[in-house]
Enzyme design. Structure first.
Site, PDB file in Angstrom:
ATOM      1  N   GLU A 120       0.818  -1.204   0.000  1.00 36.96           N
ATOM      2  CA  GLU A 120       0.000   0.000   0.000  1.00 36.96           C
ATOM      3  C   GLU A 120       0.852   1.254   0.000  1.00 36.96           C
ATOM      4  O   GLU A 120       1.974   1.250   0.489  1.00 36.96           O
ATOM      5  CB  GLU A 120      -0.889   0.024   1.249  1.00 36.96           C
ATOM      6  CG  GLU A 120      -1.844  -1.149   1.223  1.00 36.96           C
ATOM      7  CD  GLU A 120      -2.956  -1.021   2.234  1.00 36.96           C
ATOM      8  OE1 GLU A 120      -3.748  -1.956   2.325  1.00 36.96           O
ATOM      9  OE2 GLU A 120      -3.034   0.009   2.921  1.00 36.96           O
ATOM     10  N   CYS A 133       3.554   8.311   1.264  1.00 36.78           N
ATOM     11  CA  CYS A 133       4.088   7.313   2.188  1.00 36.78           C
ATOM     12  C   CYS A 133       4.145   5.997   1.417  1.00 36.78           C
ATOM     13  O   CYS A 133       3.115   5.519   0.939  1.00 36.78           O
ATOM     14  CB  CYS A 133       3.169   7.208   3.398  1.00 36.78           C
ATOM     15  SG  CYS A 133       3.656   5.957   4.595  1.00 36.78           S
ATOM     16  N   CYS A 140       6.878  -7.380   6.496  1.00 37.73           N
ATOM     17  CA  CYS A 140       8.063  -6.883   7.199  1.00 37.73           C
ATOM     18  C   CYS A 140       8.560  -7.989   8.119  1.00 37.73           C
ATOM     19  O   CYS A 140       7.753  -8.713   8.708  1.00 37.73           O
ATOM     20  CB  CYS A 140       7.711  -5.639   8.016  1.00 37.73           C
ATOM     21  SG  CYS A 140       9.144  -4.880   8.826  1.00 37.73           S
ATOM     22  N   CYS A 144       7.786  -6.024  15.150  1.00 40.35           N
ATOM     23  CA  CYS A 144       7.416  -5.118  16.251  1.00 40.35           C
ATOM     24  C   CYS A 144       5.968  -5.426  16.651  1.00 40.35           C
ATOM     25  O   CYS A 144       5.075  -5.426  15.792  1.00 40.35           O
ATOM     26  CB  CYS A 144       7.553  -3.668  15.816  1.00 40.35           C
ATOM     27  SG  CYS A 144       9.235  -3.265  15.253  1.00 40.35           S
ATOM     28  N   CYS A 147       2.874  -3.171  15.658  1.00 38.32           N
ATOM     29  CA  CYS A 147       2.733  -2.790  14.240  1.00 38.32           C
ATOM     30  C   CYS A 147       2.023  -3.899  13.483  1.00 38.32           C
ATOM     31  O   CYS A 147       2.416  -5.065  13.557  1.00 38.32           O
ATOM     32  CB  CYS A 147       4.106  -2.531  13.633  1.00 38.32           C
ATOM     33  SG  CYS A 147       4.074  -2.302  11.837  1.00 38.32           S
ATOM     34  N   CYS A 371      -0.083   4.974  10.296  1.00 34.74           N
ATOM     35  CA  CYS A 371       1.138   4.168  10.361  1.00 34.74           C
ATOM     36  C   CYS A 371       0.885   2.793  10.962  1.00 34.74           C
ATOM     37  O   CYS A 371       0.144   2.628  11.902  1.00 34.74           O
ATOM     38  CB  CYS A 371       2.174   4.892  11.186  1.00 34.74           C
ATOM     39  SG  CYS A 371       1.492   5.607  12.660  1.00 34.74           S
TER      40      CYS A 371
HETATM   41  N1  SAH Z   1      10.157  -0.248   9.369  1.00 30.79           N
HETATM   42  C1  SAH Z   1      10.333   1.173   9.384  1.00 30.79           C
HETATM   43  C2  SAH Z   1       9.303   1.949   8.576  1.00 30.79           C
HETATM   44  C3  SAH Z   1       7.870   1.524   8.608  1.00 30.79           C
HETATM   45  S1  SAH Z   1       6.829   1.935   9.962  1.00 30.79           S
HETATM   46  C4  SAH Z   1      10.365   1.682  10.802  1.00 30.79           C
HETATM   47  O1  SAH Z   1      10.069   0.925  11.708  1.00 30.79           O
HETATM   48  O2  SAH Z   1      10.743   2.823  11.014  1.00 30.79           O
HETATM   49  C5  SAH Z   1       6.744   3.681  10.080  1.00 30.79           C
HETATM   50  C6  SAH Z   1       6.569   4.160  11.515  1.00 30.79           C
HETATM   51  O3  SAH Z   1       5.266   3.806  12.036  1.00 30.79           O
HETATM   52  C7  SAH Z   1       7.584   3.547  12.474  1.00 30.79           C
HETATM   53  O4  SAH Z   1       8.054   4.550  13.332  1.00 30.79           O
HETATM   54  C8  SAH Z   1       6.743   2.547  13.220  1.00 30.79           C
HETATM   55  O5  SAH Z   1       7.314   2.200  14.443  1.00 30.79           O
HETATM   56  C9  SAH Z   1       5.427   3.283  13.349  1.00 30.79           C
HETATM   57  N2  SAH Z   1       4.302   2.424  13.693  1.00 30.79           N
HETATM   58  C10 SAH Z   1       4.094   1.144  13.342  1.00 30.79           C
HETATM   59  N3  SAH Z   1       2.940   0.680  13.846  1.00 30.79           N
HETATM   60  C11 SAH Z   1       2.380   1.691  14.528  1.00 30.79           C
HETATM   61  C12 SAH Z   1       1.168   1.824  15.274  1.00 30.79           C
HETATM   62  N4  SAH Z   1       0.318   0.818  15.409  1.00 30.79           N
HETATM   63  N5  SAH Z   1       0.908   3.024  15.850  1.00 30.79           N
HETATM   64  C13 SAH Z   1       1.782   4.046  15.716  1.00 30.79           C
HETATM   65  N6  SAH Z   1       2.938   3.984  15.024  1.00 30.79           N
HETATM   66  C14 SAH Z   1       3.243   2.814  14.442  1.00 30.79           C
END
Ligand code: SAH
Length: 401
Positions: A120, A133, A140, A144, A147, A371
């Site tokens: 996406e 974005c 991935c 995490c 996420c 995000c």
């Molecule tokens: N893998 C990379 C980029 C993708 S995520 C990274 O981790 O930086 C982009 C951002 O969104 C990252 O800072 C990630 O930690 C954040 N993110 C992911 N899931 C989220 C959620 N459920 N709520 C808020 N931020 C989130």
């Protein structure tokens, strides 16, 4: 940044592709001119028996006019158009679904790749800029727990052209005047969609070059307007610093202490907070660019006042600012966003250490475009199950939607 204004819902279609994840066909995405530099494109055109200046013509169509369709290429001999476009502008991504909100100024696209992989991208128009974005991987591998993309695991890396194509598609709808606010341009690109960009290093750096080189080599977006966001892959941060690019580095920290960060960002067990921040400061020193520290505020998990103070002391005096992200809870998550009072106190404490802070806009929440939510409720599948409704107007083959 301001907190989200109350969103308005336009065409919101639920994205739920049920069923087990099917096996994707193996193989690489087809080669596309955006995978190649101009010299490589000239060679590819010469291989087809065409004069090499056709590479420039094709590049102008793609990077300058955002088209892949042979009929649009009236400066090419009619007899060569289809062969040239077929060889260098293959269809890479098909728009499967478009969702929009914020009166049409936020638009998320679900793309299906040649092998059925789903990724996406999100276009966000603000009064002063348009940010795309983009995804760098399907899925991935960083796992995490907060996420949504991290829960599903890694499907595969995207090719350079698959990354660039997401931005070109946004440029096309903007140029066409399809986004409220009149015709416009993509000014910013953030690698904050699906995937860990630095785990797909070569294709991401190549994509940054394509996005930022002037037409006909690339799209001509300013390097300073590109942000690469990472969980903190230390060796790759060092490598990126040495590329001679002026892109912004964002580090997804989410905790100032290793004990908590080990659980929120599991790769922390390999590269811990101090090492990640050292790599970030080296990046700032080499590039002169302020590093963005991403911190998703999770109620009662990482939003305590003492953690704000610890974070503040780690960042004080550094070329950094903190981007606080109210957690966007994933379906079934036990975690939620911090209380407003806790968020305010967190901001206040960081500021008392002299650390600049912004609270991120939560655009696109109601279309799962905020995000961490990208494509999480969808699964790669070919063919799509009956529960998936086709787009209202599918794009013409070979044309950017
Ligand atoms: N893998 C990379 C980029 C993708 S995520 C990274 O981790 O930086 C982009 C951002 O969104 C990252 O800072 C990630 O930690 C954040 N993110 C992911 N899931 C989220 C959620 N459920 N709520 C808020 N931020 C989130």
């Amino acid at each position: 940044m301001s907190p989200a204004r109350p969103p308005t819902r336009d065409a919101v279609v639920p994205l739920t592709l049920e069923g087990p994840r099917p096996k994707l066909p193996r193989g690489k995405p087809p080669r596309h001119l955006a995978d190649l530099d101009l010299a490589g494109r000239r060679a590819a055109v010469a291989d087809l028996g065409e004069p090499s200046f056709r590479a420039v013509q094709l590049s102008k169509h793609f990077f300058g006019r955002y088209t892949e369709h042979p009929d649009d290429m009236t400066d090419l001999p009619r007899t060569s158009r289809a062969a040239l476009a077929g060889a260098l502008l293959p269809a890479l991504l098909t728009a499967e679904r478009e969702l929009s909100c914020d009166d049409g100024t936020t638009r998320k696209t679900l793309w299906r790749a040649f092998d059925g992989a789903l990724v996406e991208s999100v276009l966000m128009r603000y009064p002063d800029r348009v940010t795309m974005c983009v995804s760098s991987q399907a899925g991935c591998g960083m796992a995490c727990p907060f996420c949504a993309t991290g829960q599903a695991g890694l499907t595969r890396n995207l090719s350079t052209a698959e990354i660039v194509r997401q931005v070109v598609a946004g440029a096309r709808v903007l140029a066409d005047g399809q986004i409220p606010g009149g015709p416009g341009r993509v000014s910013n690109v953030v690698f904050m969609g699906m995937g860990e960009p630095l785990a797909n290093y070569a294709n991401v750096v190549n994509a940054v070059r394509r996005l930022t080189e002037p037409v006909p080599d690339g799209m001509g977006i300013s390097q300073r307007s590109v942000t690469v966001s990472t969980v903190g892959l230390v060796p790759a941060i060092g490598k990126l610093a040495a590329e001679g690019l002026s892109v912004t580095l964002a580090v997804s920290l989410h905790a100032p202490d290793d004990e908590l960060r080990d659980t929120l960002v599991p790769v922390n067990r390999r590269w811990q907070v101090a090492e990640v921040l050292d790599a970030a400061w080296d990046y700032a020193a080499v590039t002169g660019r302020r590093v963005s520290i991403e911190y998703a505020l999770i109620k009662d998990i990482n939003d305590q006042a003492w953690r704000a103070d610890l974070l503040g002391s780690l960042l004080a005096g550094r070329l950094a600012h903190v981007n606080l992200i109210p957690l966007n809870p994933t379906p079934g998550s036990k975690w939620t966003a911090s209380r407003p009072a806790a968020q305010r106190e967190f901001v206040r404490r960081l500021e008392s250490h002299g650390v600049p802070v912004t609270v991120r806009d939560t655009r696109g929440r109601e279309i799962d475009g905020a995000c961490g939510q990208l494509a999480a409720s969808s699964r790669p599948s070919a063919p799509p199950p009956a529960s998936v409704r086709p787009s209202a107007s599918p794009p013409a083959p070979g044309r950017l939607s």
